[in-house]
Structures are given as C-alpha cells and as structure tokens.
Design an enzyme around this catalytic site. Structure first.
Site, PDB file in Angstrom:
ATOM      1  N   ASN A   1     -13.849   5.808   6.024  1.00  0.00           N
ATOM      2  CA  ASN A   1     -13.941   4.734   7.017  1.00  0.00           C
ATOM      3  C   ASN A   1     -12.945   4.877   8.167  1.00  0.00           C
ATOM      4  O   ASN A   1     -13.231   4.487   9.296  1.00  0.00           O
ATOM      5  CB  ASN A   1     -13.762   3.372   6.341  1.00  0.00           C
TER       6      ASN A   1
ATOM      7  N   ASN B   1      -9.773   0.731   8.185  1.00  0.00           N
ATOM      8  CA  ASN B   1     -11.117   0.660   8.755  1.00  0.00           C
ATOM      9  C   ASN B   1     -11.161   0.507  10.268  1.00  0.00           C
ATOM     10  O   ASN B   1     -12.223   0.672  10.875  1.00  0.00           O
ATOM     11  CB  ASN B   1     -11.896  -0.489   8.116  1.00  0.00           C
TER      12      ASN B   1
ATOM     13  N   TYR C   1      -4.883  -1.337   9.795  1.00  0.00           N
ATOM     14  CA  TYR C   1      -5.589  -1.133   8.529  1.00  0.00           C
ATOM     15  C   TYR C   1      -6.625  -0.029   8.738  1.00  0.00           C
ATOM     16  O   TYR C   1      -7.114   0.220   9.835  1.00  0.00           O
ATOM     17  CB  TYR C   1      -6.227  -2.410   7.977  1.00  0.00           C
TER      18      TYR C   1
ATOM     19  N   HIS D   1      -4.796   6.275  -0.660  1.00  0.00           N
ATOM     20  CA  HIS D   1      -5.369   6.081   0.675  1.00  0.00           C
ATOM     21  C   HIS D   1      -4.313   6.241   1.773  1.00  0.00           C
ATOM     22  O   HIS D   1      -4.671   6.332   2.953  1.00  0.00           O
ATOM     23  CB  HIS D   1      -5.984   4.683   0.753  1.00  0.00           C
TER      24      HIS D   1
ATOM     25  N   TYR E   1       0.798  -1.219   0.000  1.00  0.00           N
ATOM     26  CA  TYR E   1       0.000   0.000   0.000  1.00  0.00           C
ATOM     27  C   TYR E   1       0.838   1.282   0.000  1.00  0.00           C
ATOM     28  O   TYR E   1       0.283   2.385   0.003  1.00  0.00           O
ATOM     29  CB  TYR E   1      -0.933   0.010   1.217  1.00  0.00           C
TER      30      TYR E   1
END
Length: 212
Positions: A134, A88, A86, A41, A36
């Site tokens: 989120n 969320n 992560y 994000h 990532y």
C-alpha cells in the site's frame, strides 16, 4: 513566450542544484509512533535510521509531512525522509518533496518491507508495480509513475495462511531476525550510496550476495 519562461524555470532549477540544492530523495516507509517501532512494516524506517546513525544525524526536522535531514552521500545532496502520514498515504509526503525540488521519479529512492523475502534478504529494482504494497501504491499514485528505484527488505512470510496479514506486518522481529537485519542494514547503506550515483547494477549485485 511561454517556452522562454519554462526555459528560465529549468535554468533556475539547474542552478539551484549546482549551488548545493537537493539532487535526490531517499525515503524509508513505515508508520510513525512508538507503537510501530521495530515492526516488520517499519523495515524501511529502520534502514533509514541505520543510515542516519552512520552519518551522525540525531535531529530530524519536520517538512513535507515527514521527518527529514539533508545529507551528502557520495557527493550527492540528498533529502533523507521518513513520511509521517502512515503507510497508506506515504505518497503525499514523497510527492510533496519531489515537487518542491523539481525532481523526477528516477531521483526518488524508496526503501520498504517485503513479505515475499525472508529476513536477511534484500532486493533492488529500477521500477515496477506496487506488488500489493500500500505504501508503494500510494507513491505511484501521487507521483503518477512507477519509474522510481526501490529497495525491498525481507521481513518474512506469515507463518500460516490463517494468520492475518495486518497482524503479521505489525508484529516485531525475533531476536534471531534482528541479528540478520543488522548485516542487511549495513549492506543496505552501501547499496543506497551506489543507487544515488546511478550504479544500480552494482547495488543489485551487492544485495544479491547477502545470505538469507
């Protein structure tokens, strides 16, 4: 008697702060792992990484389910953190740190990506709803409050309606966008320092001058 004990707790917490304890939390949001790195994000992580480089921090320690470092910024003893939960479940790490240091939401600054802003743009808010993000939703749920200041970093809207949103936020910035972000992160460091000392209006004005 219970009130006396609560008073003792408050005095103890204030004494720890005066003695050099953590006075604020600064957290960037993103997803852990090389998979990532550099994705839209992870703009929050990228801002934090830029700040850590400026302060010469190369090693982070694992704490509160996050990678952390303690830095003094403008005289404010700050816990800088990158949650490893992560996106969320970002709130689990942030709330654990805030609870440990007895800090109210107003002393927690969150940096995250915003698809409604173009790359090169940045916005600061004193508080507010999750707005569909989120990571912010998780922090609001875990802190039980929306009253934490935040910095939004523009990552651009998806190119067309049919483009899957998850695919878009997990895509990487173009070379041209990366050049814009370098300027954004530099201004972001200055704005975060102002936010830490309570000068949020000045931080807002500074960010509004960033060219989009």
């Amino acid at each position: 008697m219970g009130n006396i004990f609560e008073l003792f707790k408050q005095i103890s917490a204030e004494s720890q702060t005066r003695a050099g304890g953590i006075e604020a939390i600064l957290t960037g949001l993103g997803n852990p792992g090389k998979k990532y790195e550099g994705t839209r994000h992870n703009a929050g992580f990228m801002q934090i990484d830029a700040l850590l480089r400026t302060h010469g921090v190369t090693n982070l320690r694992a704490k509160f389910n996050a990678l952390c470092s303690e830095i003094t910024i403008h005289g404010v003893n700050t816990l800088v953190m990158k949650p490893q939960t992560y996106m969320n479940e970002s709130g689990l790490a942030v709330a654990a740190a805030a609870d440990y240091y007895h800090l109210p939401p107003e002393k927690v600054i969150v940096v995250f990506d915003d698809i409604s802003l173009p790359p090169g743009a940045m916005r600061i808010r004193r508080s507010g709803s999750a707005g569909g993000h989120n990571g912010i939703k998780s922090i609001i749920n875990c802190l039980g409050s929306e009253a934490f200041p935040r910095m939004k970093i523009g990552v651009g809207q998806k190119p067309h309606k049919e483009y899957d949103l998850a695919d878009w936020v997990l895509s990487r910035f173009t070379e041209a966008e990366q050049k814009k972000l370098a300027s954004v992160f530099e201004k972001g460091e200055e704005a975060l320092a102002l936010m830490l000392i309570g000068e949020i209006d000045k931080a807002m004005n500074l960010c509004n001058r960033i060219t989009e």
